[in-house]
Enzyme design. Structure first.
Site, PDB file in Angstrom:
ATOM      1  N   ARG A  55      54.051  29.893  59.899  1.00  0.00           N
ATOM      2  CA  ARG A  55      52.782  29.981  59.180  1.00  0.00           C
ATOM      3  C   ARG A  55      51.701  30.597  60.075  1.00  0.00           C
ATOM      4  O   ARG A  55      51.825  30.618  61.289  1.00  0.00           O
ATOM      5  CB  ARG A  55      52.330  28.597  58.711  1.00  0.00           C
ATOM      6  CG  ARG A  55      53.105  28.084  57.490  1.00  0.00           C
ATOM      7  CD  ARG A  55      52.614  26.729  57.053  1.00  0.00           C
ATOM      8  NE  ARG A  55      52.679  25.765  58.134  1.00  0.00           N
ATOM      9  CZ  ARG A  55      51.642  25.339  58.841  1.00  0.00           C
ATOM     10  NH1 ARG A  55      50.430  25.760  58.546  1.00  0.00           N
ATOM     11  NH2 ARG A  55      51.819  24.482  59.818  1.00  0.00           N
ATOM     12  N   LYS A 198      53.556  25.387  51.704  1.00  0.00           N
ATOM     13  CA  LYS A 198      52.452  24.615  52.263  1.00  0.00           C
ATOM     14  C   LYS A 198      51.144  24.886  51.515  1.00  0.00           C
ATOM     15  O   LYS A 198      50.228  24.062  51.539  1.00  0.00           O
ATOM     16  CB  LYS A 198      52.314  24.895  53.765  1.00  0.00           C
ATOM     17  CG  LYS A 198      53.414  24.194  54.593  1.00  0.00           C
ATOM     18  CD  LYS A 198      53.344  22.664  54.456  1.00  0.00           C
ATOM     19  CE  LYS A 198      53.961  21.901  55.600  1.00  0.00           C
ATOM     20  NZ  LYS A 198      55.333  21.462  55.455  1.00  0.00           N
ATOM     21  N   HIS A 217      52.344  13.811  54.563  1.00  0.00           N
ATOM     22  CA  HIS A 217      53.291  14.699  55.240  1.00  0.00           C
ATOM     23  C   HIS A 217      54.385  13.814  55.831  1.00  0.00           C
ATOM     24  O   HIS A 217      54.343  13.436  57.003  1.00  0.00           O
ATOM     25  CB  HIS A 217      52.562  15.490  56.335  1.00  0.00           C
ATOM     26  CG  HIS A 217      53.400  16.563  56.954  1.00  0.00           C
ATOM     27  ND1 HIS A 217      53.315  16.906  58.285  1.00  0.00           N
ATOM     28  CD2 HIS A 217      54.342  17.382  56.420  1.00  0.00           C
ATOM     29  CE1 HIS A 217      54.172  17.877  58.530  1.00  0.00           C
ATOM     30  NE2 HIS A 217      54.799  18.187  57.427  1.00  0.00           N
ATOM     31  N   SER A 235      55.609  18.603  62.987  1.00  0.00           N
ATOM     32  CA  SER A 235      56.782  19.467  63.012  1.00  0.00           C
ATOM     33  C   SER A 235      57.689  19.162  64.214  1.00  0.00           C
ATOM     34  O   SER A 235      57.203  19.019  65.332  1.00  0.00           O
ATOM     35  CB  SER A 235      56.334  20.921  63.056  1.00  0.00           C
ATOM     36  OG  SER A 235      57.456  21.754  62.963  1.00  0.00           O
ATOM     37  N   LYS A 239      61.442  14.315  60.802  1.00  0.00           N
ATOM     38  CA  LYS A 239      61.352  13.894  59.395  1.00  0.00           C
ATOM     39  C   LYS A 239      62.617  14.269  58.623  1.00  0.00           C
ATOM     40  O   LYS A 239      63.238  13.427  57.973  1.00  0.00           O
ATOM     41  CB  LYS A 239      60.148  14.545  58.693  1.00  0.00           C
ATOM     42  CG  LYS A 239      58.801  14.081  59.182  1.00  0.00           C
ATOM     43  CD  LYS A 239      57.668  14.706  58.378  1.00  0.00           C
ATOM     44  CE  LYS A 239      57.599  16.214  58.454  1.00  0.00           C
ATOM     45  NZ  LYS A 239      57.411  16.751  59.820  1.00  0.00           N
ATOM     46  N   THR A 240      62.975  15.554  58.690  1.00  0.00           N
ATOM     47  CA  THR A 240      64.133  16.020  57.916  1.00  0.00           C
ATOM     48  C   THR A 240      65.425  15.427  58.464  1.00  0.00           C
ATOM     49  O   THR A 240      66.261  14.902  57.715  1.00  0.00           O
ATOM     50  CB  THR A 240      64.184  17.569  57.939  1.00  0.00           C
ATOM     51  OG1 THR A 240      62.975  18.068  57.358  1.00  0.00           O
ATOM     52  CG2 THR A 240      65.377  18.102  57.168  1.00  0.00           C
ATOM     53  N   ASP A 254      59.791  16.120  53.239  1.00  0.00           N
ATOM     54  CA  ASP A 254      58.558  16.663  53.831  1.00  0.00           C
ATOM     55  C   ASP A 254      57.224  16.269  53.187  1.00  0.00           C
ATOM     56  O   ASP A 254      56.253  16.084  53.900  1.00  0.00           O
ATOM     57  CB  ASP A 254      58.658  18.190  53.862  1.00  0.00           C
ATOM     58  CG  ASP A 254      57.689  18.826  54.846  1.00  0.00           C
ATOM     59  OD1 ASP A 254      57.632  18.371  55.998  1.00  0.00           O
ATOM     60  OD2 ASP A 254      56.979  19.763  54.456  1.00  0.00           O
ATOM     61  N   ARG A 319      65.409  28.442  59.790  1.00  0.00           N
ATOM     62  CA  ARG A 319      65.322  27.405  58.748  1.00  0.00           C
ATOM     63  C   ARG A 319      66.365  27.585  57.653  1.00  0.00           C
ATOM     64  O   ARG A 319      66.814  28.701  57.384  1.00  0.00           O
ATOM     65  CB  ARG A 319      63.953  27.470  58.076  1.00  0.00           C
ATOM     66  CG  ARG A 319      62.785  27.114  58.964  1.00  0.00           C
ATOM     67  CD  ARG A 319      62.480  25.649  58.885  1.00  0.00           C
ATOM     68  NE  ARG A 319      61.354  25.281  59.719  1.00  0.00           N
ATOM     69  CZ  ARG A 319      60.758  24.088  59.654  1.00  0.00           C
ATOM     70  NH1 ARG A 319      61.157  23.175  58.797  1.00  0.00           N
ATOM     71  NH2 ARG A 319      59.766  23.806  60.457  1.00  0.00           N
TER      72      ARG A 319
HETATM   73  P1  ATP Z   1      59.031  20.108  60.055  1.00  0.00           P
HETATM   74  O1  ATP Z   1      57.746  19.419  59.639  1.00  0.00           O
HETATM   75  O2  ATP Z   1      58.754  21.370  60.827  1.00  0.00           O
HETATM   76  O3  ATP Z   1      59.986  20.297  58.930  1.00  0.00           O
HETATM   77  P2  ATP Z   1      60.594  17.799  60.967  1.00  0.00           P
HETATM   78  O4  ATP Z   1      59.746  16.616  61.304  1.00  0.00           O
HETATM   79  O5  ATP Z   1      61.309  17.763  59.675  1.00  0.00           O
HETATM   80  O6  ATP Z   1      59.740  19.145  61.162  1.00  0.00           O
HETATM   81  P3  ATP Z   1      63.217  18.110  62.084  1.00  0.00           P
HETATM   82  O7  ATP Z   1      63.536  19.340  61.298  1.00  0.00           O
HETATM   83  O8  ATP Z   1      63.877  16.848  61.668  1.00  0.00           O
HETATM   84  O9  ATP Z   1      61.637  17.923  62.153  1.00  0.00           O
HETATM   85  O10 ATP Z   1      63.481  18.459  63.605  1.00  0.00           O
HETATM   86  C1  ATP Z   1      63.863  17.568  64.613  1.00  0.00           C
HETATM   87  C2  ATP Z   1      64.681  18.358  65.608  1.00  0.00           C
HETATM   88  O11 ATP Z   1      64.866  17.626  66.807  1.00  0.00           O
HETATM   89  C3  ATP Z   1      66.051  18.653  65.046  1.00  0.00           C
HETATM   90  O12 ATP Z   1      66.425  19.941  65.465  1.00  0.00           O
HETATM   91  C4  ATP Z   1      66.918  17.557  65.710  1.00  0.00           C
HETATM   92  O13 ATP Z   1      68.262  17.951  65.866  1.00  0.00           O
HETATM   93  C5  ATP Z   1      66.248  17.432  67.073  1.00  0.00           C
HETATM   94  N1  ATP Z   1      66.405  16.112  67.746  1.00  0.00           N
HETATM   95  C6  ATP Z   1      66.858  15.926  68.993  1.00  0.00           C
HETATM   96  N2  ATP Z   1      66.832  14.626  69.334  1.00  0.00           N
HETATM   97  C7  ATP Z   1      66.330  13.952  68.288  1.00  0.00           C
HETATM   98  C8  ATP Z   1      66.055  12.564  68.034  1.00  0.00           C
HETATM   99  N3  ATP Z   1      66.278  11.638  68.936  1.00  0.00           N
HETATM  100  N4  ATP Z   1      65.541  12.237  66.837  1.00  0.00           N
HETATM  101  C9  ATP Z   1      65.276  13.191  65.900  1.00  0.00           C
HETATM  102  N5  ATP Z   1      65.512  14.505  66.081  1.00  0.00           N
HETATM  103  C10 ATP Z   1      66.041  14.898  67.257  1.00  0.00           C
HETATM  104 MN    MN Z   2      61.251  19.011  57.992  1.00  0.00          MN
END
Ligand code: ATP
Ligand code: MN
Length: 528
Positions: A55, A198, A217, A235, A239-240, A254, A319
């Site tokens: 973004r 977004k 969020h 980010s 979360k995901t 999300d 992504r």
């Molecule tokens: P966005 O808002 O950008 O979508 P998000 O909060 O959904 O971000 P994730 O896509 O879940 O974030 O990214 C977390 C990243 O960190 C993943 O690539 C995951 O494999 C990695 N990771 C490594 N260690 C951990 C952990 N202990 N817990 C969670 N994620 C981890």
């Molecule tokens: Mn996510």
């Protein structure tokens, strides 16, 4: 007489319009017309967003209008635009759309709860954008589409065409302009599809609080006993990743809302990070990549069409976008009850926050307003300084009102529904590596299984939160940050630094925040 769908009322004369087209049709057009597009070995559509692979927050503008002006938290995130400049960009976008010999239209819903959903229309030039939004929004049935009528919000995505830098108030060739009164978003100069997703989230962040609904969020899932958990986080905090849990039904990854009735997902799909994706660590997400999934900006082998998820030569922000039902265990419709557990995810690169701790309601408000996470610039701890990031409500970039508006709604809802609040650090420990995903998952399991009900907790004197001293399937030594640091002096110095950063950041909220919440912040003059 032809009753074909047309965009004439917007001043768009293009006749060939692909409206809510099937996945194969969008694949074919994407492959034929959009440079670099290819099919992966498992059938996903690999596409490229061009120069922008994320973004452009500095290029987001909101039109100043007497009706909404007083409600917006103006500043470096919500920057104003005058109506005239909006119309200049609007015209530029329409002029560009009019040069195309075909266009795509996605008519779909944002919000699974029929009482709160909005009807959105996306007008765009790329099959990639249409498929992305068809994955991310809630697609109407045939009957719903026949009765769709006029949309509540329209996005004109002319992202393949730049803004004019000499237009007043334009600082670059990219502009993402939201007009709350015309109920339109105009995109120029960015083909990154996440701008549309977004953009709609920003609209919901404006509209929902007007009805006493909290937009969040966060990701969300629900267990066998219908117990709902929501996971907030900036980010990359998880979360995901953590919401995809085969033991629980996924509500969404999300964007959600918390109403008087419970929670609902704003979206119909997920948008997962693909960096370093492996079937071992993230089986649910890995298996969701198939025919219909959009894979953005990944690098693949020319012959086998196998993706190399470790390759970040285009961007680290690779992504995958897929409809939520590509995950096995889902809650459809994506609506559920009130959250029992509210988890704040942080990725603390300083290595001083405990991997799991329990918060009082006041501490929950404090951490929600702070919205802390950090990034590790290098890969190894101690070699480069971590960069802290405080983003109110764990998503300041998308919030339209002052953070207090959302914080008050959250505090009231946590109190009314007696939700438990937790802080989970998915980031670093003193040992110099990121917390193992396996351990973080075990901590989330422990919350869901009530495993912390009867364990001993210790209080962190500075932060005030309660740290469990044991957790099933997690070695106890990783639970207390001090124990993971060999150099205790360095631990204390780093912790003090982080406390100061929290306090410094919170100063701007103090005037309008109630004293109990301010008091729930970390203390500088105590034993560390
Ligand atoms: P966005 O808002 O950008 O979508 P998000 O909060 O959904 O971000 P994730 O896509 O879940 O974030 O990214 C977390 C990243 O960190 C993943 O690539 C995951 O494999 C990695 N990771 C490594 N260690 C951990 C952990 N202990 N817990 C969670 N994620 C981890
Ligand atoms: Mn996510």
């Amino acid at each position: 007489m032809s009753t074909a769908f047309s965009l004439k009322k917007y001043g768009i004369d293009t006749e060939k319009i692909y409206r809510n087209s099937s996945v194969p049709v969008l694949y074919e057009l994407g492959l034929r017309l959009e440079k670099g597009t290819a099919i992966s070995d498992v059938g996903a559509l690999m596409t490229y967003s061009g120069e922008k692979t994320g973004r452009s927050p500095k290029d987001k503008r909101i039109v100043r209008h007497p009706d909404s002006e007083k409600n917006i938290d103006w500043g470096s995130i919500n920057m104003g635009l005058d109506e005239h400049t909006f119309m200049v960009n609007h015209e530029r976008a329409l002029d560009y759309l009019n040069t195309r010999d075909h266009l795509f239209v996605v008519d779909a819903f944002a919000g699974w709860d029929p009482n709160y959903r909005i009807k959105t229309r996306i007008v765009c030039t790329r099959a990639y954008h249409a498929l992305f939004m068809q994955n991310m929004l809630i697609m109407p049935t045939k009957e719903e589409l026949a009765n769709f009528g006029e949309p509540d919000y329209v996005i004109f995505n002319a992202g393949q065409f730049p803004a004019n830098r000499y237009t007043s108030e334009m600082t670059s060739k990219t502009s993402v302009d939201l007009n709350l009164e015309r109920k339109e978003i105009v995109i120029l100069g960015s083909e990154y599809a996440g701008e549309m997703k977004k953009g709609i989230f920003s609209v919901m962040n404006y509209l929902m609080p007007l009805q006493g609904v909290l937009p969040m969020h966060c990701s969300a899932n629900v267990g066998e006993k219908d117990d709902v958990t929501i996971l907030f986080g900036l980010s990359g905090t998880g979360k995901t990743t953590l919401s995809a849990d085969p033991k629980r039904r996924l509500i969404g990854d999300d964007e959600h809302c918390w109403t008087e009735q419970g929670t609902f997902n704003i979206e119909g799909g997920c948008y997962a990070k693909a960096i370093d994706l492996t079937p071992e660590n993230e089986p649910d997400i890995f298996n969701a990549i198939r025919f219909g999934t959009v894979l953005e900006n990944v690098v693949y082998d020319k012959d086998s069409r196998k993706v190399d998820y470790t390759d970040t030569s285009i961007t680290e922000n690779t992504r995958a976008s897929y409809p939520i039902n590509f995950i096995d265990n889902v809650q459809i419709p994506c609506v559920a009850g009130h959250p029992e557990n509210v988890i704040f995810l942080t990725c603390d690169a300083f290595g001083v926050l405990p991997p799991v701790s329990k918060l009082t309601p006041e501490q929950a408000s404090y951490h929600f307003i702070s919205g802390y996470t950090a990034k590790m610039a290098g890969t190894e701890m101690g070699i480069t300084e971590p960069t802290p990031n405080f983003s109110a409500c764990f998503g300041a970039a998308f919030m339209m009102w002052h953070p207090n508006k959302y914080a008050e709604l959250l505090a009231e809802k946590i109190k009314t529904h007696k939700a438990n609040a937790w802080l989970i650090n998915t980031g670093w420990t003193g040992s110099g590596s990121r917390m193992k995903l396996k351990y973080t998952r075990a901590m989330v399991d422990a919350i869901h299984n009530h495993s912390f009900d009867n364990v001993e907790f210790v209080t962190d004197e500075a932060f005030g939160f309660q740290i469990p001293t044991s957790c099933p399937n997690v070695p106890s030594e990783v639970l207390i940050p001090r124990n993971t640091w060999e150099d205790k002096e360095k631990y204390e110095a780093t912790k003090l630094k982080l406390i100061k950063l929290f306090n410094e950041n919170f100063k701007k909220f103090e005037a309008n925040t109630n004293p109990e919440i301010i008091a729930a912040g970390p203390k500088e003059g105590v034993a560390l």
